[in-house]
Design a protein around this motif. Structure first.
Motif, PDB file in Angstrom:
ATOM      1  N   SER A  44      54.446  45.585 -26.308  1.00  0.00           N
ATOM      2  CA  SER A  44      54.894  45.645 -27.624  1.00  0.00           C
ATOM      3  C   SER A  44      56.427  45.301 -27.522  1.00  0.00           C
ATOM      4  N   THR A  47      57.703  41.985 -27.366  1.00  0.00           N
ATOM      5  CA  THR A  47      57.226  41.209 -28.418  1.00  0.00           C
ATOM      6  C   THR A  47      58.565  41.525 -29.617  1.00  0.00           C
ATOM      7  N   SER A  48      58.761  42.958 -29.959  1.00  0.00           N
ATOM      8  CA  SER A  48      59.824  43.373 -30.945  1.00  0.00           C
ATOM      9  C   SER A  48      61.096  42.930 -30.408  1.00  0.00           C
ATOM     10  N   THR A  49      61.429  42.788 -29.355  1.00  0.00           N
ATOM     11  CA  THR A  49      62.802  42.408 -28.885  1.00  0.00           C
ATOM     12  C   THR A  49      62.835  40.851 -28.635  1.00  0.00           C
ATOM     13  N   ASP A  50      61.777  39.907 -29.002  1.00  0.00           N
ATOM     14  CA  ASP A  50      61.804  38.618 -29.002  1.00  0.00           C
ATOM     15  C   ASP A  50      61.870  38.143 -27.554  1.00  0.00           C
ATOM     16  N   PRO A  79      67.361  48.826 -30.670  1.00  0.00           N
ATOM     17  CA  PRO A  79      66.692  47.330 -30.229  1.00  0.00           C
ATOM     18  C   PRO A  79      67.500  46.496 -29.391  1.00  0.00           C
TER      19      PRO A  79
END
Length: 290
Positions: A44, A47-50, A79
């Motif tokens: 996850s 994904t959240s940090t691209d 982040p």
């Protein structure tokens, strides 16, 4: 006899070949990690940090995954810093268990995705992988002062020679990575050197040299309050001392009155004698006439 293929069929064949070669080399890190729930938190974060999309765009890559029970060291960062730390766990080359075991050198420096970002400082964008004599393999940041303490646990997935996912025992955090790109120090740190500089220079600039210098105090004339009001100026001092030291014979002013007194006394005596003689002569003439 020559075979004639329609132009559309030839184009369709080329597109099919290109599609097959692309699908053969493509990979999806999110899908790979989703097969193992122990890496759900790590997955996850990618994904959240691209970072997941950037990993998938690379043709050859190695990901060092951290399990849920060891990835907590990342949670305290922003982040942006999380992305930096996670990008250190992405090696820009293919390494599976066999390739690591066959390393010729005791220690090898590997390039990471963080180095490719262009913001890595010193050696923070590189990893040091060390192979010990007992077969243990350990990863760590190549930055100065960093430890090599993330042990290789095993392989999660491998697709030679496109993507390899390896499990390591702990998160790798290079020293100073949280402040990379931030050139301005915190307020307290920014004020401290200025204050120290002022304190260092104050003693030399604040006092007046004429007021505090021992040399100028010694050379300065005595205060006016210490000199009597009728004292002669320094320029008149030699004249005041001259009569006491001068020879008596050289002082005409002192001898002048005495000489004149003696001369007057002699003149008076001569007049008395002359007057007495004249009186005797006059008396003798008078007696003779009688």
């Amino acid at each position: 006899m020559a075979l004639n293929f329609p132009a559309g069929a030839a184009i369709s064949g080329l597109l099919l070949i290109a599609l097959l070669s692309t699908s053969a080399s493509a990979h999806n890190i999110t899908r790979i990690l989703s097969n193992n729930p122990d890496f759900s938190f790590f997955n996850s974060l990618l994904t959240s940090t691209d970072l997941a999309a950037e990993i998938n765009s690379r043709r050859t890559i190695t990901v060092l995954a951290v399990s849920n029970d060891a990835v907590g060291a990342i949670t305290g960062f922003s982040p942006d810093v999380q992305r930096r730390i996670l990008s250190v766990h992405v090696i820009l080359d293919y390494f599976d268990l066999d390739k690591l075991q066959n390393l010729n050198k005791h220690s090898t420096i590997l390039t990471t995705l963080f180095q490719a970002s262009g913001v890595a400082e010193d050696l923070a964008g590189f990893l040091n992988v060390t192979k010990f004599g007992d077969g243990r393999i350990v990863f760590g940041s190549a930055a100065p002062g960093a430890g090599v303490d993330a042990d290789l646990v095993g392989s999660v997935a491998a697709r030679p020679y496109n993507i390899s996912v390896l499990q390591v025992s702990s998160v790798i955090i290079p020293p100073g990575i949280a402040s990379v790109g931030d050139k301005s120090p915190p307020p307290a740190a920014a004020n401290a050197p200025v204050s120290a500089k002022v304190n260092e220079t104050a003693p030399s600039k604040a006092p007046s040299p004429a007021a505090d210098s021992p040399v100028t105090e010694a050379a300065a004339p005595a205060p006016a309050t210490d000199v009597p009001a009728d004292a002669p100026a320094p320029a008149d001092a030699p004249a005041a001392d001259a009569p006491a030291d001068a020879p008596e014979a050289e002082s005409p002013a002192a001898d002048s009155p005495k000489g004149e007194a003696d001369e007057d006394a002699n003149s008076g005596g001569e007049r008395v004698v002359i007057g007495a003689g004249l009186g005797v002569i006059v008396g003798a003439v008078l007696l003779a006439s009688l």
